[in-house]
Design a protein around this motif. Structure first.
Motif, PDB file in Angstrom:
ATOM      1  N   SER A 289      23.235   5.507  43.852  1.00  0.00           N
ATOM      2  CA  SER A 289      23.816   6.025  42.602  1.00  0.00           C
ATOM      3  C   SER A 289      22.485   6.341  41.995  1.00  0.00           C
ATOM      4  CB  SER A 289      24.781   4.976  41.805  1.00  0.00           C
ATOM      5  OG  SER A 289      25.879   4.980  42.641  1.00  0.00           O
ATOM      6  N   ALA A 290      21.537   5.261  41.653  1.00  0.00           N
ATOM      7  CA  ALA A 290      20.314   5.499  40.820  1.00  0.00           C
ATOM      8  C   ALA A 290      19.579   6.554  41.505  1.00  0.00           C
ATOM      9  CB  ALA A 290      19.444   4.000  40.657  1.00  0.00           C
ATOM     10  N   ILE A 291      19.330   6.417  42.611  1.00  0.00           N
ATOM     11  CA  ILE A 291      18.585   7.674  43.338  1.00  0.00           C
ATOM     12  C   ILE A 291      19.211   9.070  42.831  1.00  0.00           C
ATOM     13  CG2 ILE A 291      18.124   8.970  45.434  1.00  0.00           C
ATOM     14  CD1 ILE A 291      17.790   5.808  46.718  1.00  0.00           C
ATOM     15  N   ALA A 292      20.530   9.066  43.137  1.00  0.00           N
ATOM     16  CA  ALA A 292      21.216  10.401  42.899  1.00  0.00           C
ATOM     17  C   ALA A 292      21.075  10.681  41.340  1.00  0.00           C
ATOM     18  CB  ALA A 292      22.854  10.191  43.113  1.00  0.00           C
ATOM     19  N   LEU A 293      21.343   9.833  40.431  1.00  0.00           N
ATOM     20  CA  LEU A 293      21.056  10.119  38.903  1.00  0.00           C
ATOM     21  C   LEU A 293      19.600  10.544  38.488  1.00  0.00           C
ATOM     22  CD1 LEU A 293      23.147   7.149  37.247  1.00  0.00           C
ATOM     23  CD2 LEU A 293      23.387   9.726  37.140  1.00  0.00           C
ATOM     24  N   LEU A 294      18.458   9.974  39.320  1.00  0.00           N
ATOM     25  CA  LEU A 294      17.203  10.072  38.814  1.00  0.00           C
ATOM     26  C   LEU A 294      16.818  11.567  39.505  1.00  0.00           C
ATOM     27  CD1 LEU A 294      14.332   9.219  37.780  1.00  0.00           C
ATOM     28  CD2 LEU A 294      14.004   8.502  39.970  1.00  0.00           C
ATOM     29  N   LEU A 295      17.504  11.761  40.650  1.00  0.00           N
ATOM     30  CA  LEU A 295      16.959  13.254  41.364  1.00  0.00           C
ATOM     31  C   LEU A 295      17.764  14.372  40.599  1.00  0.00           C
ATOM     32  CD1 LEU A 295      17.096  12.549  45.280  1.00  0.00           C
ATOM     33  CD2 LEU A 295      15.175  12.969  43.826  1.00  0.00           C
ATOM     34  N   THR A 296      18.928  14.067  40.019  1.00  0.00           N
ATOM     35  CA  THR A 296      19.601  14.977  39.344  1.00  0.00           C
ATOM     36  C   THR A 296      18.806  15.210  38.012  1.00  0.00           C
ATOM     37  OG1 THR A 296      21.759  14.376  40.029  1.00  0.00           O
ATOM     38  CG2 THR A 296      21.796  15.457  38.185  1.00  0.00           C
ATOM     39  N   GLY A 297      18.411  14.297  37.283  1.00  0.00           N
ATOM     40  CA  GLY A 297      17.587  14.408  36.040  1.00  0.00           C
ATOM     41  C   GLY A 297      16.563  15.320  36.126  1.00  0.00           C
ATOM     42  N   VAL A 298      15.647  15.007  37.359  1.00  0.00           N
ATOM     43  CA  VAL A 298      14.406  15.588  37.385  1.00  0.00           C
ATOM     44  C   VAL A 298      14.527  16.999  37.725  1.00  0.00           C
ATOM     45  CG1 VAL A 298      12.232  15.651  39.120  1.00  0.00           C
ATOM     46  CG2 VAL A 298      12.985  13.537  38.238  1.00  0.00           C
ATOM     47  N   VAL A 299      15.489  17.428  38.759  1.00  0.00           N
ATOM     48  CA  VAL A 299      15.941  18.805  39.301  1.00  0.00           C
ATOM     49  C   VAL A 299      16.436  19.632  38.078  1.00  0.00           C
ATOM     50  CG1 VAL A 299      17.390  20.131  40.701  1.00  0.00           C
ATOM     51  CG2 VAL A 299      16.143  18.271  41.617  1.00  0.00           C
ATOM     52  N   TRP A 300      17.214  18.900  37.324  1.00  0.00           N
ATOM     53  CA  TRP A 300      17.701  19.503  36.149  1.00  0.00           C
ATOM     54  C   TRP A 300      16.829  19.950  35.254  1.00  0.00           C
ATOM     55  CZ3 TRP A 300      23.145  17.745  33.802  1.00  0.00           C
ATOM     56  CH2 TRP A 300      23.672  18.644  32.983  1.00  0.00           C
ATOM     57  N   CYS A 301      15.943  19.020  34.941  1.00  0.00           N
ATOM     58  CA  CYS A 301      14.711  19.112  33.946  1.00  0.00           C
ATOM     59  C   CYS A 301      13.869  20.553  34.650  1.00  0.00           C
ATOM     60  CB  CYS A 301      14.044  18.044  33.800  1.00  0.00           C
ATOM     61  SG  CYS A 301      12.616  17.999  32.797  1.00  0.00           S
ATOM     62  N   LEU A 302      13.556  20.535  35.794  1.00  0.00           N
ATOM     63  CA  LEU A 302      12.554  21.639  36.350  1.00  0.00           C
ATOM     64  C   LEU A 302      13.381  23.053  36.401  1.00  0.00           C
ATOM     65  CD1 LEU A 302      10.492  22.619  38.252  1.00  0.00           C
ATOM     66  CD2 LEU A 302      11.808  21.775  40.343  1.00  0.00           C
ATOM     67  N   ASN A 303      14.743  22.764  36.583  1.00  0.00           N
ATOM     68  CA  ASN A 303      15.409  24.094  36.386  1.00  0.00           C
ATOM     69  C   ASN A 303      15.590  24.622  34.893  1.00  0.00           C
ATOM     70  OD1 ASN A 303      16.156  24.458  39.060  1.00  0.00           O
ATOM     71  ND2 ASN A 303      18.116  23.332  38.897  1.00  0.00           N
ATOM     72  N   VAL A 304      15.483  23.866  34.100  1.00  0.00           N
ATOM     73  CA  VAL A 304      15.484  24.172  32.572  1.00  0.00           C
ATOM     74  C   VAL A 304      14.209  24.893  32.353  1.00  0.00           C
ATOM     75  CG1 VAL A 304      15.339  23.250  30.206  1.00  0.00           C
ATOM     76  CG2 VAL A 304      17.059  22.779  31.874  1.00  0.00           C
ATOM     77  N   HIS A 305      13.246  24.326  32.896  1.00  0.00           N
ATOM     78  CA  HIS A 305      11.715  25.145  32.710  1.00  0.00           C
ATOM     79  C   HIS A 305      11.390  26.237  33.461  1.00  0.00           C
ATOM     80  CE1 HIS A 305      10.636  21.168  30.848  1.00  0.00           C
ATOM     81  NE2 HIS A 305       9.677  21.687  30.419  1.00  0.00           N
ATOM     82  N   ARG A 306      12.208  26.623  34.636  1.00  0.00           N
ATOM     83  CA  ARG A 306      12.028  27.831  35.348  1.00  0.00           C
ATOM     84  C   ARG A 306      12.344  28.980  34.725  1.00  0.00           C
ATOM     85  NH1 ARG A 306      14.976  27.126  41.043  1.00  0.00           N
ATOM     86  NH2 ARG A 306      14.136  29.341  41.340  1.00  0.00           N
ATOM     87  N   ALA A 307      13.442  29.041  33.877  1.00  0.00           N
ATOM     88  CA  ALA A 307      13.540  30.230  33.101  1.00  0.00           C
ATOM     89  C   ALA A 307      12.692  30.798  32.108  1.00  0.00           C
ATOM     90  CB  ALA A 307      15.073  30.224  32.308  1.00  0.00           C
ATOM     91  N   PRO A 308      11.942  29.782  31.209  1.00  0.00           N
ATOM     92  CA  PRO A 308      10.967  30.205  30.374  1.00  0.00           C
ATOM     93  C   PRO A 308       9.629  30.522  31.477  1.00  0.00           C
ATOM     94  CG  PRO A 308      11.898  28.140  29.406  1.00  0.00           C
ATOM     95  CD  PRO A 308      12.651  28.403  30.782  1.00  0.00           C
ATOM     96  N   GLN A 309       9.303  30.011  32.487  1.00  0.00           N
ATOM     97  CA  GLN A 309       8.410  30.423  33.119  1.00  0.00           C
ATOM     98  C   GLN A 309       8.366  31.657  33.734  1.00  0.00           C
ATOM     99  OE1 GLN A 309       5.617  28.359  33.593  1.00  0.00           O
ATOM    100  NE2 GLN A 309       4.712  30.426  34.452  1.00  0.00           N
ATOM    101  N   ARG A 310       9.619  32.270  34.580  1.00  0.00           N
ATOM    102  CA  ARG A 310       9.767  33.523  34.728  1.00  0.00           C
ATOM    103  C   ARG A 310       9.878  34.418  33.928  1.00  0.00           C
ATOM    104  NH1 ARG A 310      14.346  30.830  37.779  1.00  0.00           N
ATOM    105  NH2 ARG A 310      15.607  31.641  36.166  1.00  0.00           N
ATOM    106  N   SER A 311      10.253  34.128  32.423  1.00  0.00           N
ATOM    107  CA  SER A 311      10.171  35.114  31.420  1.00  0.00           C
ATOM    108  C   SER A 311       8.942  35.488  30.848  1.00  0.00           C
ATOM    109  CB  SER A 311      10.950  34.540  30.041  1.00  0.00           C
ATOM    110  OG  SER A 311      12.182  34.352  30.524  1.00  0.00           O
ATOM    111  N   SER A 312       8.172  34.177  31.125  1.00  0.00           N
ATOM    112  CA  SER A 312       6.488  34.499  30.572  1.00  0.00           C
ATOM    113  C   SER A 312       5.850  35.238  31.770  1.00  0.00           C
ATOM    114  CB  SER A 312       5.708  33.000  30.592  1.00  0.00           C
ATOM    115  OG  SER A 312       4.473  32.936  30.493  1.00  0.00           O
ATOM    116  N   THR A 313       6.064  35.088  33.024  1.00  0.00           N
ATOM    117  CA  THR A 313       5.471  35.803  34.205  1.00  0.00           C
ATOM    118  C   THR A 313       5.851  37.297  33.999  1.00  0.00           C
ATOM    119  OG1 THR A 313       5.633  33.742  35.538  1.00  0.00           O
ATOM    120  CG2 THR A 313       5.356  35.886  36.603  1.00  0.00           C
ATOM    121  N   ALA A 314       7.194  37.526  33.576  1.00  0.00           N
ATOM    122  CA  ALA A 314       7.518  39.087  33.474  1.00  0.00           C
ATOM    123  C   ALA A 314       6.810  39.773  32.392  1.00  0.00           C
ATOM    124  CB  ALA A 314       8.937  38.786  33.217  1.00  0.00           C
TER     125      ALA A 314
END
Length: 314
Positions: A289-314
């Motif tokens: 459960s702890a592994i799942a929560l940690l991975l969910t948090g990190v992947v979620w955080c990464l996805n949140v940052h991908r949108a601004p990065q794509r916009s900046s690249t465009a």
């Protein structure tokens, strides 16, 4: 397109660094006769020796562009990010185990992301809040699981190990942020050479500690034991410090600070896999459960940052 390739290359370097660093947690389990500080000193003596050999012929050329401020940075990065950090990791592993220590240290991506929230391509804190809650929930769960023991002495032991793990979390988060920002300024030194310079500085610091930390323990272990300790410390130094350090420095130069810390979740996963293999067991329900929560948090955080990065690249 160029920015996308740069991000991909940086992510690959970061993943390689995480895989190399996964073994540092196992190193403490392989040397039960040494304390966390003793293993750290022995490892970084090896790191310093390897770095000195690799940098010997190019020493003057590599050091010429360095300023006094660069040398001060190397001193503090080496002391806090190497010696103090690994002493805390080793002690945490020996007192509370690989799984709990690596999961707590696994919060590093979250802290690094928070540190870079005002940098380029950062996102508002409110968008990071759900991912932070998931990651923190995983750490709280694994900490509670480690402390839920009927044995009072064991509970105190686990508490001390957890405190060491949190200390390691803070020290290496500081290192990741400070090292990344220093690398932006040190443009005339390659990522590999910066890692070797860090190794030489850490080796010099370890040399000062060798006699008081290791010297008085010499008679407690036989020659065969010391050779085993040296093999483990040398292997960890070569793989994690020399190779992993160079990969991480390159990733720090190619990735924004807000993103660079996210790939460090690979270190946590590698440490968990190595730890469970070493202990010949599968993770229990709390650990899963702890592994799942940690991975969910990190992947979620990464996805949140991908949108601004794509916009900046465009």
């Amino acid at each position: 397109m160029v920015a996308d390739r740069s991000l991909m290359k940086g992510a690959v370097y970061g993943v390689c660094a995480g895989l190399c660093w996964g073994v540092i947690f196992l190193g403490a389990e392989l040397t039960p006769g040494l304390s966390g500080l003793q293993l750290a000193v022995l490892r970084f003596l090896c790191y310093g020796a390897i770095s000195a050999v690799l940098l010997m012929r190019r020493w003057r050329r590599v050091c010429t562009p360095l300023t006094l401020e660069d040398w001060k940075s190397l001193f503090w990065l080496s002391l806090i990010g190497n010696l103090i950090y690994y002493s805390l990791v080793g002690t945490g592993v020996q007192w509370v185990g690989i799984a709990t220590t690596s999961l707590i240290v696994g919060l590093i991506p979250v802290l690094v992301t928070l540190a870079g929230r005002h940098d380029a391509n950062a996102v508002p804190l409110r968008k990071l809040f759900p991912s932070l809650c998931c990651a923190m929930g995983g750490v709280v769960l694994i900490s509670w699981h480690a402390l839920s023991s009927d044995d009072g002495l064991n509970t105190l032991t686990n508490l001390f190990g957890i405190l060491c793990a949190f200390g390691a979390l803070v020290t290496w988060s500081w290192f990741a942020v400070s090292n990344a920002r220093r690398l932006i300024k040190v443009t005339r030194v390659s990522s590999h050479d910066w890692a070797l310079l860090t190794g030489i500085m850490t080796g010099a610091q370890s040399l000062l500690l060798a006699v008081p930390v290791l010297g008085f323990q010499g008679s407690q272990h036989g020659l065969a034991e010391w050779l085993d300790f040296l093999w483990v410390a040398g292997g960890v130094a070569l793989l994690s410090s020399v190779v992993g350090g160079a990969c991480w420095n390159q990733a720090s130069r190619l990735l924004p600070l807000a993103l660079s810390g996210q790939v460090l979740v690979i270190e946590t996963l590698a440490a968990l896999v190595f730890g469970f293999l070493w202990e010949h067991r599968l993770p229990d329900g709390h650990e899963l459960s702890a592994i799942a929560l940690l991975l969910t948090g990190v992947v979620w955080c990464l996805n949140v940052h991908r949108a601004p990065q794509r916009s900046s690249t465009a």
